[in-house]
Design a protein around this motif. Structure first.
Motif, mmCIF file in Angstrom:
data_model
loop_
_atom_site.group_PDB
_atom_site.id
_atom_site.type_symbol
_atom_site.label_atom_id
_atom_site.label_comp_id
_atom_site.label_asym_id
_atom_site.label_seq_id
_atom_site.Cartn_x
_atom_site.Cartn_y
_atom_site.Cartn_z
ATOM 1 N N ILE A 46 0.843 -1.201 0.000
ATOM 2 C CA ILE A 46 0.000 0.000 0.000
ATOM 3 C C ILE A 46 0.877 1.249 0.000
ATOM 4 O O ILE A 46 0.634 2.199 -0.750
ATOM 5 C CB ILE A 46 -0.954 0.006 1.216
ATOM 6 N N LYS A 50 0.414 3.878 -2.890
ATOM 7 C CA LYS A 50 -0.351 5.082 -2.546
ATOM 8 C C LYS A 50 0.393 6.072 -1.675
ATOM 9 O O LYS A 50 -0.114 7.152 -1.393
ATOM 10 C CB LYS A 50 -1.643 4.681 -1.830
ATOM 11 N N GLY A 54 -1.958 6.250 2.114
ATOM 12 C CA GLY A 54 -2.697 5.015 1.913
ATOM 13 C C GLY A 54 -2.835 4.179 3.177
ATOM 14 O O GLY A 54 -3.714 3.324 3.260
#
Length: 75
Positions: A46, A50, A54
């Motif tokens: 993640i 992101k 994230g």
């Protein structure tokens, strides 16, 4: 209904950054936080896709358009 993690998002970011800097291993990080190494692995993925944002607690599950879902299934 919100999804709440038992690990503080700031702690997740700190752990992932320590892992990426080579200061800690995935298994050690999981053991210290009381989670499986697979959880740490997910946080890393993640974080890479992101960024630190994230890893913040999400207020609800993501919603995707019908077109995007069909595209994912057909590819």
């Amino acid at each position: 209904m919100s999804r709440k993690s038992k690990i503080n998002p700031i702690e997740k970011v700190k752990t992932v950054e320590q892992y990426l800097d080579g200061e800690i291993g995935m298994f050690q990080a999981g053991k210290e936080l009381g989670v499986s190494y697979q959880s740490v692995q997910k946080w890393i993925a993640i974080y890479k896709s992101k960024g630190p944002v994230g890893l913040l607690d999400q207020p609800q599950n993501s919603h995707y358009s019908k077109e995007l879902k069909l595209s994912a299934v057909n590819n």
